[in-house]
Design a protein around this motif. Structure first.
Motif, mmCIF file in Angstrom:
data_model
loop_
_atom_site.group_PDB
_atom_site.id
_atom_site.type_symbol
_atom_site.label_atom_id
_atom_site.label_comp_id
_atom_site.label_asym_id
_atom_site.label_seq_id
_atom_site.Cartn_x
_atom_site.Cartn_y
_atom_site.Cartn_z
ATOM 1 N N ALA A 82 0.834 -1.208 0.000
ATOM 2 C CA ALA A 82 0.000 0.000 0.000
ATOM 3 C C ALA A 82 0.864 1.252 0.000
ATOM 4 N N ASP A 83 1.960 1.236 0.759
ATOM 5 C CA ASP A 83 2.856 2.395 0.808
ATOM 6 C C ASP A 83 3.500 2.663 -0.550
ATOM 7 N N THR A 84 3.892 1.585 -1.235
ATOM 8 C CA THR A 84 4.496 1.740 -2.562
ATOM 9 C C THR A 84 3.513 2.379 -3.535
ATOM 10 N N CYS A 85 2.287 1.894 -3.533
ATOM 11 C CA CYS A 85 1.259 2.437 -4.437
ATOM 12 C C CYS A 85 0.849 3.852 -4.020
ATOM 13 N N PHE A 86 0.792 4.095 -2.720
ATOM 14 C CA PHE A 86 0.417 5.410 -2.205
ATOM 15 C C PHE A 86 1.413 6.474 -2.656
ATOM 16 N N GLN A 128 -6.337 10.434 -9.816
ATOM 17 C CA GLN A 128 -5.356 10.626 -8.750
ATOM 18 C C GLN A 128 -6.034 10.731 -7.390
ATOM 19 N N VAL A 129 -7.151 11.436 -7.330
ATOM 20 C CA VAL A 129 -7.901 11.539 -6.072
ATOM 21 C C VAL A 129 -8.340 10.150 -5.599
ATOM 22 N N PHE A 130 -8.868 9.350 -6.529
ATOM 23 C CA PHE A 130 -9.360 8.018 -6.178
ATOM 24 C C PHE A 130 -8.221 7.123 -5.675
ATOM 25 N N VAL A 131 -7.118 7.087 -6.413
ATOM 26 C CA VAL A 131 -5.988 6.220 -6.050
ATOM 27 C C VAL A 131 -5.350 6.686 -4.750
ATOM 28 N N LEU A 132 -5.223 7.990 -4.580
ATOM 29 C CA LEU A 132 -4.632 8.558 -3.371
ATOM 30 C C LEU A 132 -5.386 8.108 -2.130
ATOM 31 N N HIS A 133 -6.705 8.167 -2.197
ATOM 32 C CA HIS A 133 -7.515 7.801 -1.026
ATOM 33 C C HIS A 133 -7.685 6.292 -0.892
ATOM 34 N N LEU A 134 -7.628 5.577 -1.994
ATOM 35 C CA LEU A 134 -7.710 4.122 -1.926
ATOM 36 C C LEU A 134 -6.551 3.542 -1.130
ATOM 37 N N PHE A 135 -5.328 3.912 -1.519
ATOM 38 C CA PHE A 135 -4.157 3.336 -0.847
ATOM 39 C C PHE A 135 -3.837 4.051 0.459
ATOM 40 N N GLY A 136 -4.255 5.316 0.582
ATOM 41 C CA GLY A 136 -4.084 6.004 1.857
ATOM 42 C C GLY A 136 -4.935 5.373 2.951
ATOM 43 N N SER A 137 -6.196 5.084 2.628
ATOM 44 C CA SER A 137 -7.072 4.432 3.609
ATOM 45 C C SER A 137 -6.653 2.991 3.850
ATOM 46 N N SER A 180 -11.472 0.259 2.009
ATOM 47 C CA SER A 180 -10.713 1.288 1.279
ATOM 48 C C SER A 180 -11.419 1.682 -0.010
ATOM 49 N N PHE A 181 -11.940 0.679 -0.714
ATOM 50 C CA PHE A 181 -12.642 0.950 -1.978
ATOM 51 C C PHE A 181 -13.915 1.764 -1.722
ATOM 52 N N ILE A 182 -14.650 1.415 -0.670
ATOM 53 C CA ILE A 182 -15.878 2.149 -0.338
ATOM 54 C C ILE A 182 -15.543 3.593 0.031
ATOM 55 N N HIS A 183 -14.515 3.766 0.851
ATOM 56 C CA HIS A 183 -14.111 5.124 1.256
ATOM 57 C C HIS A 183 -13.708 5.953 0.035
ATOM 58 N N SER A 184 -12.837 5.394 -0.805
ATOM 59 C CA SER A 184 -12.346 6.135 -1.965
ATOM 60 C C SER A 184 -13.471 6.436 -2.950
ATOM 61 N N THR A 185 -14.365 5.475 -3.133
ATOM 62 C CA THR A 185 -15.497 5.674 -4.041
ATOM 63 C C THR A 185 -16.409 6.783 -3.539
ATOM 64 N N SER A 186 -16.687 6.791 -2.234
ATOM 65 C CA SER A 186 -17.558 7.823 -1.671
ATOM 66 C C SER A 186 -16.936 9.210 -1.821
ATOM 67 N N GLN A 187 -15.605 9.292 -1.706
ATOM 68 C CA GLN A 187 -14.928 10.568 -1.877
ATOM 69 C C GLN A 187 -15.003 11.055 -3.320
ATOM 70 N N ILE A 188 -14.723 10.163 -4.241
ATOM 71 C CA ILE A 188 -14.684 10.575 -5.644
ATOM 72 C C ILE A 188 -16.085 10.901 -6.158
ATOM 73 N N VAL A 189 -17.107 10.238 -5.643
ATOM 74 C CA VAL A 189 -18.479 10.540 -6.051
ATOM 75 C C VAL A 189 -18.841 11.970 -5.670
#
Length: 311
Positions: free
Chosen positions: A70-74, A101-110, A153-162
């Motif tokens: 996750a850190d590598t992808c983040f 970028q917003v989606f990926v940032l929050h996906l791997f950050g969470s 993580s996917f739910i969190h990132s999806t809710s943010q990007i929506v």
């Protein structure tokens, strides 16, 4: 997609980056390149070591494997773009790239936050329930927990990007940042973003703050319980918990600072974001290797085996 296009007239954004000074940009380029390469190499080394080492099969190292991934992808979600922009006079990012970028940032950050929480839970069970530990933290349970972390993580990132995709952008398109994130984008929206900001704070801010509070309480309880253990057991548990606490503070402090306040821009925002998207991720492999004898020994054994095979 047509609805999204009707809500905006902006097809690309301009990133101001960390600095506009040419000399400082070169310094930023060199520094970030070193940090990013170090982060990727360090985390890949941990991933490979855990993958091929027979001695690192405990749940802690199972979770550390996914934390390193996750850190590598983040870090990759922001660092390569920042490094490339340091070489470019015009820092342009398309609307679709920005949203990605917003989606990926929050996906791997969470995902990083959830895995750190799982590592704390593993540490708690190991100290409080040592006899039942093999049963509670068996392989199947760890796999299920990681799957739930990915889903969360996917739910969190999806809710943010929506929420961000609903924002109408009709100009200007200048983002006072080096990456696309929630608060800088809220400032550019052609609407009152008060309620959306509350939802963003409730989502990201609550995850960071509640997880941090839960983790610190759990570590306090763990450290308080060590008085009943042997001197050797206290030393080993204290070393493990100290490592985890350092990572928690470095990871959660900047996150809480950024996502638990109104959408205002502070001069230190960019540096704080650089710290938790690049700096902290550079330190994590160092912390987990230099303070962990088992990992260092596994790396030496793996290196010696590979060297012997090559000869």
């Amino acid at each position: 997609m047509e609805i999204m296009q009707k809500n905006r007239s902006v097809s690309e954004f301009m990133l101001l980056g960390l600095t506009q000074d040419p000399t400082r940009q070169k310094m930023v380029l060199i520094t970030l390149l070193i940090f990013y390469v170090g982060t990727v190499m360090g985390n890949l080394l941990i991933i490979v070591t855990i993958k091929f080492s027979r001695t690192l099969g405990s749940p802690m190292y199972f979770f550390l494997f996914y934390l390193s991934f996750a850190d590598t992808c983040f870090s990759t979600s922001t660092a390569p773009r920042l490094i490339a922009d340091a070489l470019s006079a015009k820092k342009v990012i398309s609307y679709n790239e920005c949203m990605t970028q917003v989606f990926v940032l929050h996906l791997f950050g969470s995902m990083e936050i959830f895995v750190i929480t799982l590592m704390a839970a593993d540490c708690y069970v190991a100290i409080y329930k040592p006899l039942r530990y093999p049963t509670i933290m068996r392989r199947q349970v760890c796999i299920i927990l990681i799957i739930l972390a990915w889903i969360g993580s996917f739910i969190h990132s999806t809710s943010q990007i929506v929420l961000v995709l609903k924002l109408p952008f009709c100009g200007p398109n200048m983002i006072d940042h080096y990456c696309c994130d929630l608060h800088p984008l809220l400032k550019l929206a052609c609407m009152d973003t008060y309620m959306i900001n509350l939802q963003l704070v409730f989502n990201s801010g609550v995850i960071c703050s509640s997880s941090f509070l839960l983790l610190m309480i759990s570590y306090f309880v763990i450290l308080h319980s060590l008085r009943n253990h042997s001197a050797e057991g206290r030393k080993k548990a204290l070393s493990t918990c100290t490592t985890h606490v350092i990572v928690v503070i470095l990871s959660f402090g900047p996150c809480i600072f950024i996502y638990t306040r109104p959408p205002i821009t502070l001069p230190m925002d960019k540096m704080v974001t650089v710290f938790y998207t690049i700096g902290t991720l550079f330190l994590n492999p160092i912390i987990y290797t230099l303070r962990n004898t088992e990992v260092k020994n596994a790396m030496r054994k793996l290196w010696s085996v590979k060297t012997t095979e090559s000869n």
